[in-house]
Structures are given as structure tokens and as C-alpha cells.
Write a protein that holds these residues in place. Structure first.
Motif, mmCIF file in Angstrom:
data_model
loop_
_atom_site.group_PDB
_atom_site.id
_atom_site.type_symbol
_atom_site.label_atom_id
_atom_site.label_comp_id
_atom_site.label_asym_id
_atom_site.label_seq_id
_atom_site.Cartn_x
_atom_site.Cartn_y
_atom_site.Cartn_z
ATOM 1 N N VAL A 2 -4.371 -3.650 -9.940
ATOM 2 C CA VAL A 2 -3.332 -4.126 -10.863
ATOM 3 C C VAL A 2 -1.958 -3.754 -10.323
ATOM 4 N N ARG A 3 -1.809 -2.519 -9.886
ATOM 5 C CA ARG A 3 -0.530 -2.053 -9.346
ATOM 6 C C ARG A 3 -0.170 -2.823 -8.076
ATOM 7 N N LEU A 4 -1.157 -3.074 -7.220
ATOM 8 C CA LEU A 4 -0.920 -3.821 -5.978
ATOM 9 C C LEU A 4 -0.405 -5.220 -6.291
ATOM 10 N N SER A 46 -12.263 3.214 -12.096
ATOM 11 C CA SER A 46 -11.014 3.057 -12.847
ATOM 12 C C SER A 46 -9.804 3.090 -11.910
ATOM 13 N N THR A 47 -9.860 3.940 -10.883
ATOM 14 C CA THR A 47 -8.755 3.996 -9.930
ATOM 15 C C THR A 47 -8.668 2.699 -9.135
ATOM 16 N N LEU A 50 0.826 -1.209 0.000
ATOM 17 C CA LEU A 50 0.000 0.000 0.000
ATOM 18 C C LEU A 50 0.860 1.260 0.000
ATOM 19 N N ALA A 51 1.979 1.211 0.677
ATOM 20 C CA ALA A 51 2.865 2.378 0.732
ATOM 21 C C ALA A 51 3.467 2.691 -0.634
ATOM 22 N N ARG A 52 3.508 1.710 -1.532
ATOM 23 C CA ARG A 52 4.081 1.929 -2.864
ATOM 24 C C ARG A 52 3.054 2.446 -3.866
ATOM 25 N N ARG A 55 -4.229 4.499 -2.864
ATOM 26 C CA ARG A 55 -4.304 3.946 -1.509
ATOM 27 C C ARG A 55 -5.623 4.315 -0.846
ATOM 28 N N ALA A 56 -6.040 5.557 -0.979
ATOM 29 C CA ALA A 56 -7.289 5.996 -0.355
ATOM 30 C C ALA A 56 -8.484 5.260 -0.941
ATOM 31 N N VAL A 57 -8.509 5.077 -2.253
ATOM 32 C CA VAL A 57 -9.629 4.377 -2.878
ATOM 33 C C VAL A 57 -9.702 2.941 -2.362
#
Length: 177
Positions: free
Chosen positions: A153-155, A146-147, A109-111, A117-119
Motif C-alpha cells: 500500500v505504501r509503495l 501484515s507488513t 523502496l528507499a522511502r 523494504r526487507a519484507v
């Protein structure tokens, strides 16, 4: 604030500050000191209007989210997470796995960007519907969707160990209406 208001505020802080701090830690990317500052600022703002607040926890949570959004807009430099002591080792496989999962999740989450992160925190930790997340963050429902997609995906990219294993994929999944 009168004595009765002070007492009800004090009780609220004693009862709910732990849960609110968990949310603040997630919103701040795992930085406990920043989370404590965020929660303290939110409680100070709430104290000034305490006697007029109908739903205190919802009000304080909204302040938390809005203060954090304000911090993103200032584009504060990302700081490294520092802790005084390493996490304690848990006894037993399931407890140890849970601790490891929390550590991996916090680092992952920090990355993410603050908005991503908020979403994720609002959608999955706070279990808020997309419309509420959009209202709190001041964006459209489509932006939240979308976020959320891009964030997941990023996680999975930054923490592949969070991706479900083949065995988990084959188990039946509970479907909510």
C-alpha cells in the motif's frame, strides 16, 4: 583456513558476489556503498566459519539479513542516495522503460521503512515463502503478511506510477498453485 578452503571461498566470492550485492543493495534501500559494506561484513563472518558451512549462499544471505536487521535496530539516520554519474540512457523503448522502472522502484523502496523494504525484498525479489521470511526476520508469519500488505500500500502511495494500468488489469494472470 587451509589452502583448499581459501580457494573454494575465493571461487564462491567470484561466482556469487554479484547476486549477493544486488540483494544487499535492495536491503540497504539503494545505497550501493552501504550495500558493499553490508556484503563485505557478511563475507568476513562467513570466511571465519567457511570450512563448517554446508550451504554457503544460504548462510551468507542469512548473515546479510541479520546484519541489516541489526542496523535497523541501531536506528541509523537515513542518508540521501548519491551517485557519481547519472544512469546511462538505454537504446530502444523497452530497455529505456526497464531502466526507468528500476529507478522508480529503487526510489520507492528507499522511502519505505527498513522492515517494509526487507519484507518486500525477501518475498518478491528473493521469492521466499512467508515462513522463511518470518524466520529470517525473527517475527511471526502474521507480521510478515501484515507488513507485506502495508508495504505494498505504501509503495503504491509513494510511487503511483508503479500501479498497474487498466490495460494490465484486464489481461489474464497466471495463477500458481
Amino acid at each position: 583456513m587451509n589452502a583448499e578452503g581459501q580457494e573454494s571461498f575465493r571461487e564462491f566470492v567470484e561466482l556469487r558476489s554479484r547476486a549477493l550485492l544486488k540483494t544487499a543493495v535492495l536491503l540497504s534501500g539503494g545505497d550501493r556503498h552501504a550495500a558493499e559494506d553490508l556484503l563485505q561484513s557478511a563475507l568476513v563472518k562467513a570466511a571465519g566459519r567457511w570450512e563448517r558451512i554446508e550451504e554457503p549462499e544460504a548462510y551468507v544471505r542469512q548473515i546479510l539479513y541479520r546484519l541489516q536487521v541489526g542496523r535497523w535496530r541501531l536506528r541509523w539516520p537515513r542518508r540521501e542516495l548519491t551517485v557519481a554519474d547519472p544512469p546511462e540512457r538505454a537504446h530502444g523503448d523497452s530497455a529505456e522503460a526497464a531502466v526507468d522502472l528500476r529507478i522508480v522502484m529503487r526510489r520507492a523502496l528507499a522511502r519505505l521503512t527498513p522492515r517494509q523494504r526487507a519484507v518486500l525484498v525477501l518475498r518478491y525479489f528473493e521469492d521466499l515463502p512467508e515462513a522463511d521470511v518470518a524466520r529470517l526476520l525473527g517475527c511471526s508469519i502474521g507480521t510478515v503478511r501484515s507488513t507485506t500488505h502495508r508495504s505494498l500500500v505504501r509503495l503504491r502511495t509513494v510511487a503511483p506510477e508503479l500501479a498497474p494500468s487498466v490495460e494490465r488489469d484486464l489481461r489474464p494472470v497466471e495463477v500458481r498453485p
